[in-house]
Write an enzyme that holds these catalytic residues in place. Structure first.
Site, PDB file in Angstrom:
ATOM      1  N   LYS A   1       0.854  -1.181   0.000  1.00 27.26           N
ATOM      2  CA  LYS A   1       0.000   0.000   0.000  1.00 27.26           C
ATOM      3  C   LYS A   1       0.888   1.228   0.000  1.00 27.26           C
ATOM      4  O   LYS A   1       1.657   1.466   0.930  1.00 27.26           O
ATOM      5  CB  LYS A   1      -0.900  -0.003   1.234  1.00 27.26           C
ATOM      6  CG  LYS A   1      -1.754   1.243   1.342  1.00 27.26           C
ATOM      7  CD  LYS A   1      -2.801   1.092   2.428  1.00 27.26           C
ATOM      8  CE  LYS A   1      -3.544   2.398   2.627  1.00 27.26           C
ATOM      9  NZ  LYS A   1      -4.564   2.297   3.670  1.00 27.26           N
TER      10      LYS A   1
ATOM     11  N   LYS B   1      -2.181  -1.513  -3.816  1.00 25.23           N
ATOM     12  CA  LYS B   1      -3.043  -0.331  -3.791  1.00 25.23           C
ATOM     13  C   LYS B   1      -2.200   0.921  -3.864  1.00 25.23           C
ATOM     14  O   LYS B   1      -1.230   1.007  -3.105  1.00 25.23           O
ATOM     15  CB  LYS B   1      -3.840  -0.352  -2.477  1.00 25.23           C
ATOM     16  CG  LYS B   1      -4.679   0.860  -2.237  1.00 25.23           C
ATOM     17  CD  LYS B   1      -5.323   0.797  -0.879  1.00 25.23           C
ATOM     18  CE  LYS B   1      -5.939   2.147  -0.609  1.00 25.23           C
ATOM     19  NZ  LYS B   1      -6.288   2.331   0.761  1.00 25.23           N
TER      20      LYS B   1
HETATM   21  C1  PBG Z   1      -7.408   3.213   5.433  1.00 26.28           C
HETATM   22  C2  PBG Z   1      -7.828   3.191   4.005  1.00 26.28           C
HETATM   23  C3  PBG Z   1      -7.699   4.222   3.078  1.00 26.28           C
HETATM   24  C4  PBG Z   1      -8.236   3.772   1.883  1.00 26.28           C
HETATM   25  C5  PBG Z   1      -8.691   2.485   2.106  1.00 26.28           C
HETATM   26  N1  PBG Z   1      -8.413   2.143   3.421  1.00 26.28           N
HETATM   27  C6  PBG Z   1      -7.172   5.600   3.270  1.00 26.28           C
HETATM   28  C7  PBG Z   1      -5.736   5.829   3.488  1.00 26.28           C
HETATM   29  O1  PBG Z   1      -4.913   4.927   3.498  1.00 26.28           O
HETATM   30  O2  PBG Z   1      -5.397   6.994   3.679  1.00 26.28           O
HETATM   31  C8  PBG Z   1      -8.291   4.568   0.605  1.00 26.28           C
HETATM   32  C9  PBG Z   1      -9.126   3.985  -0.478  1.00 26.28           C
HETATM   33  C10 PBG Z   1      -9.411   4.860  -1.629  1.00 26.28           C
HETATM   34  O3  PBG Z   1      -8.809   5.926  -1.873  1.00 26.28           O
HETATM   35  O4  PBG Z   1     -10.303   4.482  -2.361  1.00 26.28           O
HETATM   36  N2  PBG Z   1      -8.494   2.908   6.276  1.00 26.28           N
END
Ligand code: PBG
Length: 332
Positions: free
Chosen positions: A202, A256
């Site tokens: 991520k 991601k």
């Molecule tokens: C954290 C989380 C995020 C997203 C999914 N889970 C936000 C982050 O990491 O700041 C983002 C997903 C998206 O942009 O569609 N709970």
């Protein structure tokens, strides 16, 4: 007689591109509704769904309207949703995330009671929507995220979500050791059948902008998540993250965002044996929708191209805000 080059292998591509039936026959990648998971937001303390301006077509749902949305997804052939909660109150430890009466737990049990195993329920497992400071974990005395103290809370969130009906929990906080901690706590509570979808690679990405609006999360002091999310300049470290998560017990690993990281999806999917998922994030969706609204491009066609590309790169399935519209396009 002069030689006709049309019979040479050089013309093979042309012959195989001639009709749509032949193109389908030789295509390597197929995208179906069953490859898609839809994100779903549930908000505590509201009576009506509220539109999310930055993610067109998506809403902060009540528990009731979330269930209706799930039924719609099912009718479109979409096999699951990933739930995110927006609590009424936030605190420094994000207690709404593991409280059995927290909003996601209530939504999970309501949907699970109604639909059983008919729809796969995935719950995002993190604290950022529940903490007053907006970080994915608890803070130490220096206001830095305390990795190990956070793991203790993640263990409780996992058990609360699984007991409420989550088939799959999806840790997204990028704390070291989170998969092992969660697996251990689930097993210790006899929740051995609950699967873990790890947000393994991520990246600290600007493409999460629209999502932060959807869950009303701002990090205090204008901070960011670069201390725990990955540096976009690196791919080697994604391999390390993936290997660790699999060793710790991840059942599915995820990359991601997806589109700017197709090289990572491709590299990982060719080396690991567990399924690899791609998260087509809010920014990837909303920028195409915005350009489509201006008439600059055909949003549906571009979205389809993007999702097929994520699959072609090696993703087994995709979390996408476009799940419903793509399922409708495929069904037509
Ligand atoms: C954290 C989380 C995020 C997203 C999914 N889970 C936000 C982050 O990491 O700041 C983002 C997903 C998206 O942009 O569609 N709970």
């Amino acid at each position: 007689m002069t030689a006709s080059y049309a019979t040479f292998p050089a013309k093979r591509m042309r012959r195989l591109r001639r009709t749509s039936r032949i193109r389908d026959l030789v295509s390597e990648t197929s995208l179906s509704a069953t490859d898609l998971i839809a994100p779903l937001f549930v908000r505590e303390g509201i009576d009506h769904p509220a539109e999310i301006q930055s993610i067109p077509g998506h809403f902060q749902h009540t528990v009731h309207s979330a269930l209706d949305e799930c039924k719609k997804y099912l009718s479109l052939g979409i096999p699951g949703v990933i739930l995110f909660g927006i609590p009424l109150h936030r605190d420094s430890r994000g207690s709404g995330a593991w409280n059995p009466s927290g909003i996601v737990q209530v939504a999970l049990s309501t949907i699970h009671d109604a639909l059983g195993d008919g729809l796969t329920l995935i719950s995002d497992l993190c604290l950022d929507e529940y903490t007053s400071h907006g970080h994915c974990g608890v803070l130490d005395s220096q206001a830095m995220v305390d990795n190990d103290a956070t793991l203790e809370l993640y263990r409780q969130v996992a058990v609360a979500q699984a007991r409420a009906g989550a088939h799959v929990v999806a840790p997204s906080g990028m704390m070291d050791g989170q998969v092992a901690a969660i697996r251990e706590s689930l097993d210790a509570s006899s929740l051995t059948d609950t699967a873990i979808l790890a947000y393994s690679a991520k990246y600290a990405s600007a493409l999460y902008g629209p999502f932060r609006d959807a869950v009303d999360v701002q990090i205090t002091g204008g901070g960011d998540r670069r201390g725990y999310q990955q540096d976009l300049r690196n791919s080697q470290e994604a391999m390390e993250e993936i290997a660790l998560d699999i060793a710790e017990g991840a059942d599915i690993v995820m990359v991601k965002p997806a589109l700017s990281y197709l090289d990572i999806i491709s590299r990982i999917s060719s080396t690991v044996n567990v399924p690899v998922a791609g998260y087509h994030v809010s920014g990837e969706y909303s920028m195409v929708k915005a350009a489509g609204e201006r008439g600059w491009l055909d949003a549906g066609a571009v979205m389809m191209e993007h999702l097929v590309s994520i699959k072609r790169a090696g993703a087994r399935f995709i979390i996408s805000y476009a799940a419903a519209e793509i399922a409708e396009m495929i069904g037509r």
